[in-house]
Design an enzyme around this catalytic site. Structure first.
Site, short mmCIF file in Angstrom:
data_model
loop_
_atom_site.label_atom_id
_atom_site.label_comp_id
_atom_site.label_asym_id
_atom_site.label_seq_id
_atom_site.Cartn_x
_atom_site.Cartn_y
_atom_site.Cartn_z
N SER A 53 20.69 30.46 -9.64
CA SER A 53 21.41 31.12 -10.74
C SER A 53 22.15 32.39 -10.34
O SER A 53 22.21 33.34 -11.11
CB SER A 53 20.47 31.46 -11.90
OG SER A 53 20.23 30.32 -12.63
N SER A 54 22.74 32.37 -9.14
CA SER A 54 23.58 33.52 -8.78
C SER A 54 24.75 33.62 -9.74
O SER A 54 25.19 34.72 -10.09
CB SER A 54 24.08 33.38 -7.34
OG SER A 54 24.70 32.13 -7.16
N HIS B 156 16.08 20.79 -17.85
CA HIS B 156 17.11 20.23 -18.74
C HIS B 156 16.63 20.17 -20.19
O HIS B 156 17.23 19.51 -21.03
CB HIS B 156 17.57 18.83 -18.28
CG HIS B 156 18.40 18.87 -17.03
ND1 HIS B 156 19.74 18.61 -17.01
CD2 HIS B 156 18.06 19.16 -15.74
CE1 HIS B 156 20.20 18.72 -15.76
NE2 HIS B 156 19.19 19.06 -14.98
N ASP C 260 16.35 22.91 -22.07
CA ASP C 260 16.94 24.01 -22.87
C ASP C 260 18.03 23.54 -23.81
O ASP C 260 18.02 23.84 -25.00
CB ASP C 260 17.40 25.20 -21.99
CG ASP C 260 18.37 24.85 -20.88
OD1 ASP C 260 18.71 23.66 -20.71
OD2 ASP C 260 18.82 25.78 -20.18
N ARG D 183 16.86 33.35 -10.78
CA ARG D 183 15.63 32.82 -11.39
C ARG D 183 15.17 31.55 -10.66
O ARG D 183 15.96 30.88 -9.99
CB ARG D 183 15.83 32.51 -12.87
CG ARG D 183 16.88 31.43 -13.18
CD ARG D 183 16.30 30.05 -13.40
NE ARG D 183 17.31 29.02 -13.49
CZ ARG D 183 17.71 28.29 -12.47
NH1 ARG D 183 17.22 28.47 -11.26
NH2 ARG D 183 18.62 27.33 -12.64
N ASP E 163 19.16 30.34 -17.91
CA ASP E 163 19.42 31.23 -16.77
C ASP E 163 19.78 32.64 -17.23
O ASP E 163 19.27 33.63 -16.71
CB ASP E 163 20.57 30.65 -15.92
CG ASP E 163 20.30 29.20 -15.54
OD1 ASP E 163 19.14 28.78 -15.60
OD2 ASP E 163 21.26 28.49 -15.18
C1 GLA Z 1 21.07 24.70 -14.97
C2 GLA Z 1 21.53 25.17 -16.34
C3 GLA Z 1 20.32 25.51 -17.21
C4 GLA Z 1 19.34 24.35 -17.27
C5 GLA Z 1 19.01 23.88 -15.85
C6 GLA Z 1 18.15 22.64 -15.86
O1 GLA Z 1 20.46 25.73 -14.28
O2 GLA Z 1 22.35 26.30 -16.21
O3 GLA Z 1 20.74 25.88 -18.50
O4 GLA Z 1 19.85 23.32 -18.07
O5 GLA Z 1 20.18 23.59 -15.11
O6 GLA Z 1 16.89 22.92 -16.41
#
Ligand code: GLA
Length: 448
Positions: free
Chosen positions: A133-134, A35, A37, A28, A178
């Site tokens: 987000s792998s 930050h 979420d 993604r 993610d």
């Molecule tokens: C990482 C975390 C997410 C989110 C982002 C920042 O990707 O896994 O949950 O907190 O950082 O937005």
């Protein structure tokens, strides 16, 4: 031989069994809301067209064998048990185990007894460790492989919530963005995701624009320093919430909220403007450890929070500083930008969305302090070469930027960025690429 035949043959050569299913779990980029979420405020990510692929075969026993051929020709093996022991921190198999453990935790011991293991061959096109987000794609993909093996129902929203918690198994404490994007992504759309409880709504991206991703080549691996920095932000937000609670209490306002996002609900029903005012009134920009202890009284709870996020050194605590007010200012203004963006994008206003992305970058850089000189440089260049909006994406401290670019100008934009930031790269270098919003994880069953 067709491509399917050769893929089946390759799988058979590796595992000596026929392949039953294939899963493509996407990475993604986050377009806005960083930050937010884990504070219960919304995000605006999209699934990209790069995926982790898991090819799988059901087994008759309770054994798992997983191959990551890019890493080693040999499988890593383990058995299903109620608590699966971890490999050393940082080992890729922990991501597979995390996904499977997450499913086991949702079942009773009786139900677990009937489960079968599987063989999984993992490959993929998501660049590793660059903040796309792998890892969540691997966790989520492994859970899907395990569900598919056991023909268990796949309910994507509850599964996304479960996977967010499941990933804590590997030692990171992210929010739920993610995993939700990986499961709920929609072709051609970004997602506005709200949390606690999880809700994802598709938001169309203007047809006239495309998304360009640029890797800063600063590796923000969620290990060691970057993990500490990520965790420190989470701690600062926890303390900021506690300070806000104390402030509300001092004014005889109900203060039993958990996360900042709860304050939008009853009995408070605050607006974004209310929250901005409350934070300005009730929380200082910066606190020393001693000031936090003085204001929040319960030093044991403070120590507990710090150790919970892997800050273990008592001597270190006394020199730590916490930028609580600034951090919450970013969280609230970024949440507000997500709300505005969702509205604006439904009206197709790309230029205004770009402006909000640019504001998001300034806030992430100055208030949340998760940028770095290389990310700032990429943003500066992108603005020079005509992006509508550019900002860092994901956890920060390195990784990638995301750019909203007019489709007709995308080729020229990519070329300029290549020359300026990656002058030595050849055209096959994937440090910069264009992506349309892709679908969430795709599962294909093969009849054998
Ligand atoms: C990482 C975390 C997410 C989110 C982002 C920042 O990707 O896994 O949950 O907190 O950082 O937005």
């Amino acid at each position: 031989m067709t491509q399917t035949d050769s893929t089946n043959q390759r799988f058979h050569d590796i595992t000596s069994t026929p392949m039953n299913f294939t899963i493509h779990a996407p990475g993604r980029v986050n377009l806005l809301g960083e930050h937010t979420d884990y504070n219960g405020l919304p995000v605006l990510p999209m699934a990209i067209q790069k995926t982790i692929t898991l090819e799988g075969a059901e087994r008759n026993d309770r054994h798992i064998r997983a191959w990551a051929l890019d890493v080693s020709p040999d499988p890593v093996e383990f058995d299903l048990e109620p608590t699966i022991p971890k490999h050393p921190q940082g080992h890729w198999i922990n991501y597979v185990k995390a996904g499977i453990q997450g499913i086991l935790d949702s079942l009773s011991l009786e139900e677990q007894k009937n489960l079968h293991g599987c063989d999984i061959v993992i490959s993929g096109t998501i660049p590793l460790g660059v903040g796309l987000s792998s890892s969540s794609a691997l966790v989520t993909g492994s859970a899907l492989a395990f569900l598919e093996t056991n023909r268990l129902p796949i309910n994507r929203v509850p599964l996304a919530e479960r996977m967010a918690a499941a990933e804590h198994y590997v030692g990171t404490r992210g929010g739920g963005m993610d995993q939700a994007t990986c499961l709920l992504g929609q072709k051609g759309h970004a997602l506005k995701i709200d949390f606690f409880p999880l809700r994802a709504n598709p938001v169309p991206l203007p047809d006239s624009t495309t998304i360009v991703v640029c890797d800063s080549r600063v590796r923000a691996k969620k290990t060691e320093n970057a993990l500490r920095l990520y965790n420190l932000r989470a701690v600062e937000c926890r303390f900021a919430a506690m300070l806000l609670r104390a402030f509300l209490q001092s004014k005889d306002i109900p203060s039993d909220f958990q996360r900042l996002g709860d304050l939008f609900n009853s009995p408070w029903n605050y607006t974004y403007e209310d929250l901005i005012r409350l934070i300005a009134e009730g929380i200082q920009d910066m606190y020393s450890y001693q000031e936090i202890c003085d204001q929040l009284v319960d030093e044991d709870e403070i120590r507990c929070i710090l150790t919970d996020y892997s800050f273990e050194n008592e001597r270190e605590f006394s020199s730590m500083r916490f930028a609580c007010g600034k951090r919450f200012r970013h969280i609230v203004t970024d949440g507000m930008r997500v709300e505005q963006s969702a509205k604006i994008l439904h009206e197709g206003n790309a230029a205004e969305f770009g402006r909000l992305m640019n504001q998001g970058q300034v806030s992430a850089r100055d208030d949340f302090e998760i940028s770095c000189p290389e990310l700032d440089r990429l943003v500066e260049l992108a603005l020079e070469y005509g992006t509508l909006g550019a900002r860092l994406t994901g956890a920060g401290f390195g990784g990638c930027t995301v750019n909203l670019v007019e489709r007709t100008k995308a080729d020229a934009f990519v070329q300029h960025m290549r020359q300026a930031y990656y002058p030595d790269s050849d055209p096959s270098d994937e440090s910069i690429f264009t992506s349309e919003p892709g679908p969430g994880a795709v599962i294909k069953r093969h009849e054998v």
